[in-house]
Design a protein around this motif. Structure first.
Motif, PDB file in Angstrom:
ATOM      1  N   THR A  43       0.836  -1.202   0.000  1.00  0.00           N
ATOM      2  CA  THR A  43       0.000   0.000   0.000  1.00  0.00           C
ATOM      3  C   THR A  43       0.867   1.247   0.000  1.00  0.00           C
ATOM      4  OG1 THR A  43      -1.805  -1.133   1.103  1.00  0.00           O
ATOM      5  CG2 THR A  43      -1.759   1.263   1.315  1.00  0.00           C
ATOM      6  N   ARG A  47       1.035   4.346  -2.729  1.00  0.00           N
ATOM      7  CA  ARG A  47       0.817   5.738  -2.315  1.00  0.00           C
ATOM      8  C   ARG A  47       2.002   6.621  -2.667  1.00  0.00           C
ATOM      9  NH1 ARG A  47      -2.501   4.454   3.192  1.00  0.00           N
ATOM     10  NH2 ARG A  47      -4.534   4.467   2.181  1.00  0.00           N
ATOM     11  N   ALA A  50       1.792   7.368  -6.299  1.00  0.00           N
ATOM     12  CA  ALA A  50       0.776   8.404  -6.506  1.00  0.00           C
ATOM     13  C   ALA A  50       1.346   9.779  -6.191  1.00  0.00           C
ATOM     14  CB  ALA A  50      -0.458   8.123  -5.650  1.00  0.00           C
ATOM     15  N   GLN A  89      -5.252  12.106 -12.738  1.00  0.00           N
ATOM     16  CA  GLN A  89      -6.262  11.051 -12.639  1.00  0.00           C
ATOM     17  C   GLN A  89      -5.646   9.725 -12.197  1.00  0.00           C
ATOM     18  OE1 GLN A  89      -8.245  10.907 -16.418  1.00  0.00           O
ATOM     19  NE2 GLN A  89      -9.259  12.876 -16.125  1.00  0.00           N
ATOM     20  N   GLN A  92      -4.868   9.888  -8.485  1.00  0.00           N
ATOM     21  CA  GLN A  92      -6.086   9.724  -7.685  1.00  0.00           C
ATOM     22  C   GLN A  92      -6.541   8.274  -7.673  1.00  0.00           C
ATOM     23  OE1 GLN A  92      -8.724  12.515  -9.552  1.00  0.00           O
ATOM     24  NE2 GLN A  92      -7.848  14.281  -8.507  1.00  0.00           N
ATOM     25  N   ALA A  93      -6.455   7.602  -8.805  1.00  0.00           N
ATOM     26  CA  ALA A  93      -6.863   6.196  -8.876  1.00  0.00           C
ATOM     27  C   ALA A  93      -5.966   5.330  -7.994  1.00  0.00           C
ATOM     28  CB  ALA A  93      -6.825   5.709 -10.321  1.00  0.00           C
ATOM     29  N   GLU A  95      -4.383   6.256  -5.295  1.00  0.00           N
ATOM     30  CA  GLU A  95      -4.759   6.530  -3.906  1.00  0.00           C
ATOM     31  C   GLU A  95      -6.014   5.745  -3.513  1.00  0.00           C
ATOM     32  OE1 GLU A  95      -3.549   8.072  -1.260  1.00  0.00           O
ATOM     33  OE2 GLU A  95      -1.763   8.852  -2.246  1.00  0.00           O
ATOM     34  N   ARG A  96      -6.957   5.629  -4.445  1.00  0.00           N
ATOM     35  CA  ARG A  96      -8.196   4.903  -4.152  1.00  0.00           C
ATOM     36  C   ARG A  96      -7.968   3.405  -4.010  1.00  0.00           C
ATOM     37  NH1 ARG A  96     -10.340   8.437  -8.063  1.00  0.00           N
ATOM     38  NH2 ARG A  96     -10.211   6.783  -9.624  1.00  0.00           N
ATOM     39  N   VAL A  97      -7.105   2.829  -4.844  1.00  0.00           N
ATOM     40  CA  VAL A  97      -6.931   1.374  -4.822  1.00  0.00           C
ATOM     41  C   VAL A  97      -5.865   0.905  -3.841  1.00  0.00           C
ATOM     42  CG1 VAL A  97      -7.733   1.157  -7.194  1.00  0.00           C
ATOM     43  CG2 VAL A  97      -5.275   1.244  -6.738  1.00  0.00           C
ATOM     44  N   SER A 120     -14.060  -4.207 -14.621  1.00  0.00           N
ATOM     45  CA  SER A 120     -15.076  -3.567 -13.801  1.00  0.00           C
ATOM     46  C   SER A 120     -16.361  -3.438 -14.602  1.00  0.00           C
ATOM     47  CB  SER A 120     -14.590  -2.180 -13.364  1.00  0.00           C
ATOM     48  OG  SER A 120     -15.631  -1.496 -12.732  1.00  0.00           O
TER      49      SER A 120
END
Length: 136
Positions: A43, A47, A50, A89, A92-93, A95-97, A120
């Protein structure tokens, strides 16, 4: 045994160990992906990538402004603008995953659970734009 081998590899090649902070350089982060075994480490690597993408987006934006100031062809500034937006973008993606690598899968996200072959079923937020070098 694997843990000891990974720790030795990290020490020999100057890679981060569990107790060290992650490197900022992307090439060093790439190497860290080979030694990141704990979910929290995975993780943290995402990060950090990102964060580096956000930095890259800022650099790209500065060159976009410079291209406008220097009156370079309009398509140069436009491509830099598009690249800046894409980098943001992606950051941000990531960070979300990233937290998904620190949590255990639930019944809904377990392998083989209702998935469309890894794709998805939700509609993408934006339409992907091809890389600037491939436009015609």
């Amino acid at each position: 045994m694997t843990v000891y081998a990974q720790a030795l590899h990290a020490t020999l090649y100057g890679l981060p160990t569990d107790n060290e902070t992650l490197p900022a350089a992307l090439d060093a982060l790439l190497q860290a992906t080979h030694t990141a075994t704990a979910p929290a480490q995975k993780t943290a690597v995402l990060r950090q990538v990102a964060e580096q993408l956000r930095n890259a987006a800022e650099i790209i934006q500065r060159y976009q402004y410079r291209a406008q100031w220097d009156r370079l062809p309009d398509d140069v500034a436009k491509q830099l603008h598009d690249t800046h937006e894409q980098a943001q973008q992606i950051a941000q993606a990531l960070e979300r995953v990233a937290p998904a690598f620190s949590s255990r899968p639930t019944a809904d996200t377990a392998p083989g659970a209702h998935r469309d072959h890894g794709r998805s079923t939700a509609a993408p937020a934006t339409t992907p734009t091809p890389p600037a070098g491939r436009r015609r």
